[in-house]
Design a protein around this motif. Structure first.
Motif, PDB file in Angstrom:
ATOM      1  N   CYS A   1      -2.265   0.434  -4.335  1.00 52.12           N
ATOM      2  CA  CYS A   1      -2.789  -0.890  -4.015  1.00 52.12           C
ATOM      3  C   CYS A   1      -3.697  -0.750  -2.800  1.00 52.12           C
ATOM      4  O   CYS A   1      -3.243  -0.407  -1.716  1.00 52.12           O
TER       5      CYS A   1
ATOM      6  N   ASP B   1     -11.446  -0.278  -7.900  1.00 55.55           N
ATOM      7  CA  ASP B   1     -10.206  -1.030  -8.053  1.00 55.55           C
ATOM      8  C   ASP B   1     -10.255  -1.878  -9.313  1.00 55.55           C
ATOM      9  O   ASP B   1     -11.318  -2.361  -9.712  1.00 55.55           O
TER      10      ASP B   1
ATOM     11  N   LYS C   1       0.826  -1.208   0.000  1.00 51.87           N
ATOM     12  CA  LYS C   1       0.000   0.000   0.000  1.00 51.87           C
ATOM     13  C   LYS C   1       0.860   1.258   0.000  1.00 51.87           C
ATOM     14  O   LYS C   1       0.359   2.345  -0.237  1.00 51.87           O
TER      15      LYS C   1
ATOM     16  N   ILE D   1      -5.743  -2.495  -7.611  1.00 53.42           N
ATOM     17  CA  ILE D   1      -5.122  -1.195  -7.854  1.00 53.42           C
ATOM     18  C   ILE D   1      -6.209  -0.175  -8.187  1.00 53.42           C
ATOM     19  O   ILE D   1      -7.077  -0.419  -9.025  1.00 53.42           O
TER      20      ILE D   1
ATOM     21  N   GLY E   1      -1.245   4.794  -9.527  1.00 50.34           N
ATOM     22  CA  GLY E   1      -2.280   4.053  -8.821  1.00 50.34           C
ATOM     23  C   GLY E   1      -1.739   3.525  -7.507  1.00 50.34           C
ATOM     24  O   GLY E   1      -0.522   3.438  -7.313  1.00 50.34           O
TER      25      GLY E   1
ATOM     26  N   LEU F   1      -3.450  -8.122  -6.913  1.00 50.81           N
ATOM     27  CA  LEU F   1      -3.411  -6.769  -6.347  1.00 50.81           C
ATOM     28  C   LEU F   1      -4.617  -5.993  -6.846  1.00 50.81           C
ATOM     29  O   LEU F   1      -4.925  -6.023  -8.036  1.00 50.81           O
TER      30      LEU F   1
ATOM     31  N   LEU G   1       1.585  -3.519 -14.957  1.00 51.43           N
ATOM     32  CA  LEU G   1       1.919  -2.608 -13.867  1.00 51.43           C
ATOM     33  C   LEU G   1       3.417  -2.360 -13.883  1.00 51.43           C
ATOM     34  O   LEU G   1       4.197  -3.290 -14.114  1.00 51.43           O
TER      35      LEU G   1
ATOM     36  N   PHE H   1       2.290   2.583  -7.905  1.00 52.34           N
ATOM     37  CA  PHE H   1       2.195   1.805  -9.134  1.00 52.34           C
ATOM     38  C   PHE H   1       1.786   2.715 -10.291  1.00 52.34           C
ATOM     39  O   PHE H   1       1.194   3.769 -10.088  1.00 52.34           O
TER      40      PHE H   1
END
Length: 173
Positions: free
Chosen positions: A82, A100, A33, A92, A80, A90, A150, A37
């Motif tokens: 997590c 998400d 977190k 995202i 982005g 994940l 990602l 990303f």
């Protein structure tokens, strides 16, 4: 031709997020977190609203062939975060809210890289759930949404590198 839009294409200053990198972060107790990303390709999410325009929370509504279409565009290198993990998967989020997108290890040539998860893969598109609605996802900068991966900034990797040394100890003189 495949080199120009394959998932292994390198975006300067970014590296693919891989199973190996995730394992390294897990081993070093780095909370995903806290990782920034990015998506390496432009993603376009569409859903058909039919003849009647309805309220939407994400994206824009446009008229196409007499039908209202809700379109959400996620440009390449959009940051982005997590929000959650489930094993290798994940979740995202590229904006606040219930939106998400699931990413996880791919298959074939992307088996080590994290790619968009979806259902009903057809002609380079897939169905995803976004903002509690079903959208058709496609890649806006390549031929197959499975090529969107990602990535993380290479400079972030340097921050995560553990500096360690082994001490030899001291003896009495």
């Amino acid at each position: 031709m495949l080199g120009s839009c394959s998932s292994s294409r390198r975006v300067s200053g970014y590296v693919p997020f891989t199973r190996d990198l995730k394992a390294r972060l897990d081993r070093d107790n780095i909370d995903l977190k806290q990782v920034q990303f990015y998506i390496d390709q432009k993603l376009i999410l569409n859903r058909n609203l039919g003849d009647v325009k309805v309220e939407v929370h994400s994206g824009v509504v446009k008229m196409e062939n007499g039908k209202y279409i809700n379109e959400v565009i996620i440009p390449a290198l959009t940051p982005g975060v997590c929000d959650a993990t489930d094993g290798d998967r994940l979740m995202i989020s590229f904006e606040k809210g219930n939106n998400d997108l699931a990413f996880g290890p791919g298959s074939g040539y992307t088996i080590n890289q994290y790619v968009l998860y979806g259902t009903n893969w057809r002609n380079g598109t897939t169905m995803v759930t976004y903002d509690a609605n079903k959208y058709q996802a496609r890649c806006g900068s390549c031929s197959d949404v499975a090529q969107a991966t990602l990535v993380v900034r290479k400079s972030e990797l340097d921050k995560w590198d553990k500096k360690s040394r082994t001490l030899r100890g001291r003896t009495v003189e």
